[in-house]
Scaffold this motif. Sequence first.
Motif, PDB file in Angstrom:
ATOM      1  N   THR A  77       0.791  -1.225   0.000  1.00 47.42           N
ATOM      2  CA  THR A  77       0.000   0.000   0.000  1.00 47.42           C
ATOM      3  C   THR A  77       0.826   1.279   0.000  1.00 47.42           C
ATOM      4  OG1 THR A  77      -0.115  -0.067   2.399  1.00 47.42           O
ATOM      5  CG2 THR A  77      -1.902  -1.123   1.198  1.00 47.42           C
ATOM      6  N   GLY A  78       2.093   1.196  -0.208  1.00 47.23           N
ATOM      7  CA  GLY A  78       2.901   2.404  -0.127  1.00 47.23           C
ATOM      8  C   GLY A  78       2.558   3.393  -1.227  1.00 47.23           C
ATOM      9  N   SER A  79       2.567   4.656  -0.898  1.00 46.97           N
ATOM     10  CA  SER A  79       2.452   5.672  -1.945  1.00 46.97           C
ATOM     11  C   SER A  79       2.905   6.996  -1.365  1.00 46.97           C
ATOM     12  CB  SER A  79       1.034   5.773  -2.486  1.00 46.97           C
ATOM     13  OG  SER A  79       0.155   6.082  -1.455  1.00 46.97           O
ATOM     14  N   GLY A  80       3.412   7.832  -2.234  1.00 47.21           N
ATOM     15  CA  GLY A  80       3.965   9.094  -1.777  1.00 47.21           C
ATOM     16  C   GLY A  80       2.932  10.205  -1.812  1.00 47.21           C
ATOM     17  N   ASP A  81       3.378  11.400  -1.437  1.00 49.04           N
ATOM     18  CA  ASP A  81       2.495  12.564  -1.458  1.00 49.04           C
ATOM     19  C   ASP A  81       2.274  13.065  -2.875  1.00 49.04           C
ATOM     20  OD1 ASP A  81       2.695  12.324   1.242  1.00 49.04           O
ATOM     21  OD2 ASP A  81       4.283  13.831   1.424  1.00 49.04           O
ATOM     22  N   LYS A  82       3.219  12.772  -3.740  1.00 48.73           N
ATOM     23  CA  LYS A  82       3.130  13.250  -5.121  1.00 48.73           C
ATOM     24  C   LYS A  82       3.180  12.077  -6.093  1.00 48.73           C
ATOM     25  CE  LYS A  82       5.077  17.868  -4.358  1.00 48.73           C
ATOM     26  NZ  LYS A  82       3.768  18.565  -4.421  1.00 48.73           N
ATOM     27  N   ALA A  83       2.534  12.272  -7.214  1.00 44.46           N
ATOM     28  CA  ALA A  83       2.481  11.223  -8.238  1.00 44.46           C
ATOM     29  C   ALA A  83       3.209  11.731  -9.481  1.00 44.46           C
ATOM     30  CB  ALA A  83       1.034  10.867  -8.557  1.00 44.46           C
ATOM     31  N   PHE A  84       4.407  11.220  -9.673  1.00 50.93           N
ATOM     32  CA  PHE A  84       5.227  11.656 -10.796  1.00 50.93           C
ATOM     33  C   PHE A  84       5.021  10.727 -11.992  1.00 50.93           C
ATOM     34  CE2 PHE A  84       7.451  13.024  -6.949  1.00 50.93           C
ATOM     35  CZ  PHE A  84       7.758  14.342  -7.246  1.00 50.93           C
ATOM     36  N   GLY A  85       5.343  11.242 -13.171  1.00 48.40           N
ATOM     37  CA  GLY A  85       5.360  10.409 -14.376  1.00 48.40           C
ATOM     38  C   GLY A  85       4.055   9.668 -14.588  1.00 48.40           C
ATOM     39  N   SER A  86       4.166   8.387 -14.945  1.00 49.83           N
ATOM     40  CA  SER A  86       2.945   7.621 -15.229  1.00 49.83           C
ATOM     41  C   SER A  86       2.108   7.414 -13.967  1.00 49.83           C
ATOM     42  CB  SER A  86       3.304   6.276 -15.863  1.00 49.83           C
ATOM     43  OG  SER A  86       4.188   5.565 -15.041  1.00 49.83           O
ATOM     44  N   ASP A  87       2.716   7.586 -12.798  1.00 50.11           N
ATOM     45  CA  ASP A  87       1.965   7.450 -11.541  1.00 50.11           C
ATOM     46  C   ASP A  87       0.806   8.437 -11.441  1.00 50.11           C
ATOM     47  OD1 ASP A  87       3.289   5.353 -10.474  1.00 50.11           O
ATOM     48  OD2 ASP A  87       4.284   6.453  -8.856  1.00 50.11           O
ATOM     49  N   GLN A  88       0.903   9.576 -12.131  1.00 52.06           N
ATOM     50  CA  GLN A  88      -0.138  10.601 -11.953  1.00 52.06           C
ATOM     51  C   GLN A  88      -1.511  10.120 -12.418  1.00 52.06           C
ATOM     52  OE1 GLN A  88       0.438  14.160 -14.728  1.00 52.06           O
ATOM     53  NE2 GLN A  88       2.257  12.969 -15.204  1.00 52.06           N
TER      54      GLN A  88
END
Lengths: 373, 176
Positions: A131-142
């Motif tokens: 379930t990890g995820s950061g505060d920002k979604a870079f690249g294809s993560d967005q």
Amino acid sequence: MSAPEDAIVFGGVGGSSVERYSDRSITAFALDAALDAISDAGVDVSDIDGVVGAPIATNPGALHVDGADEVSARTIVKGLGISNLAYAADLHKGFPTDMVVTAAHMLKAGECKYVLGVRALYNMRDVAYATGSGDKAFGSDQFVTPFGYMAAGARFATRARLYLEKAGTTREALYEVVALARRHARNNPYAIWRDKDVSFEDYIASPMIADPICRFDCDMPVCGAAAFVMTKRNLLSTSLTHAPAYLKGWASWQHPSKVFDHGRQRQDIDNCQLYDGFSSMIYEWLEGFGWCEPYTGWKFIKDGHANMDGKLPLNTFGGSLGEGRLHGMGHLREAILQVTGRAGKRQLANAANSLVHVGPFDMSSFVIVSSDP
Amino acid sequence: MYYVYVIPIKMSTRRIDCWYADERKIWKWQPDQALVDAFRGKHMVRPEPVPSRETAPFWDAAKDGRLRLPKCETCNSFYYPPLPRCPTCHRAEMDWQDLSGKATILSWTRVHLPTIPGVKPPFTLAEISLVEQPGVTIVALVQEALAPNLITGMYVQIVFAEDGNYTFAEIAEVAE
């Protein structure tokens, strides 16, 4: 049978222990596996002149730290004190099957004589595995992480739900895969789920992860590694006490049926090691390669055709669902052990050609491992 | 000269869901409620998209509540996610157009783990196919009112809703 002198072979295969958690590092597991494979191949560390890996930790909570949850070819080379290196490659987002093909290319190019492939996995303590995820979604993560698509198998769950709908069945179809994995894990000394069968009632009561995928449909994150040594037939160690396994097919994700373009046909395959990071994945290629009609794979398993004495024994070591998440390395190891007659209690009577599939759905790669050239 | 790096320990690196925590919890699974609550707390918002030049027009339009996608005029094809070039003709120039937001449901799943910071599980996400160009697939969360009523192939409407610091697509019922 006389084999071409330069036939590509697996000289050895090996593995570390497989554990839920460990205070040993991922590097320790990787080196255990590497030394086991090198010893099995009857060669010395000083003979190894090629190294290939596919080190990525694929879980959303991954740290991606060398020596923590990933281990690079550089770390392997340094850790074993390899000094005869001609070439090393780490395959980003590749699978063990891709490692095999790359090792074959290194051998065919003449650059290397003995290529070591190592793949290690690690279950970090105090890290949210799925379930990890950061505060920002870079690249294809967005376009992915704000919608939870890559976490907890959600993108596989949508596919599984549609499969069940089209097959006109229920979670029973997924249970058949889990039950098969547990049955076959009984005779695998590495298996995390050895001698731990699961009843349909327990399965249905298991916590839902992403509907219809429950906990038992997910492979278990573990600490462990497996490794192989590939070479050419004429370079096999004279001290080898077992038969080599031959690489007789390979294909990348776009054209899977090319796996049958290298000397083995689909009808030659007598056992399959199909990737089962999630139970629902089994059906894609069981049906995709035509062993059964679309949306009937679950009946194929339910009717016993995938059992050890069935038409097409499937994941004879218990798969990732039974053994633990070695991300396809267990599948490759099992294929090599089966065709070289070294699978112990789970040895199949006829195991001449084993098809290994690793990867999710249409992002997979494939090899065929054979007893004969 | 020494540099001291202070690395904050983020909640997102904690094991909040007891994922295969230990033998006992496999059979009797319980989330660690304190950690789950902390995870959902005020510091957690949905991951904020960091647009590139190729994707910025999409997110700008989303803020205005419009579904806007790049179209290759040569190949008559929309793309989502936005791409730097048309993969067919390799043209870099894209014609951005507003779409109706009307789509059909391909599939969905109800997720029971807290996989999106700031979004309380269970929640439902779906894959939808745009009516203007079937095959262009968008993944988004489904509004809770619609979630229990999903049917493969049904028509739905993309709407946009603020969540955290950003505006995201959501899947809603088609208005009568």
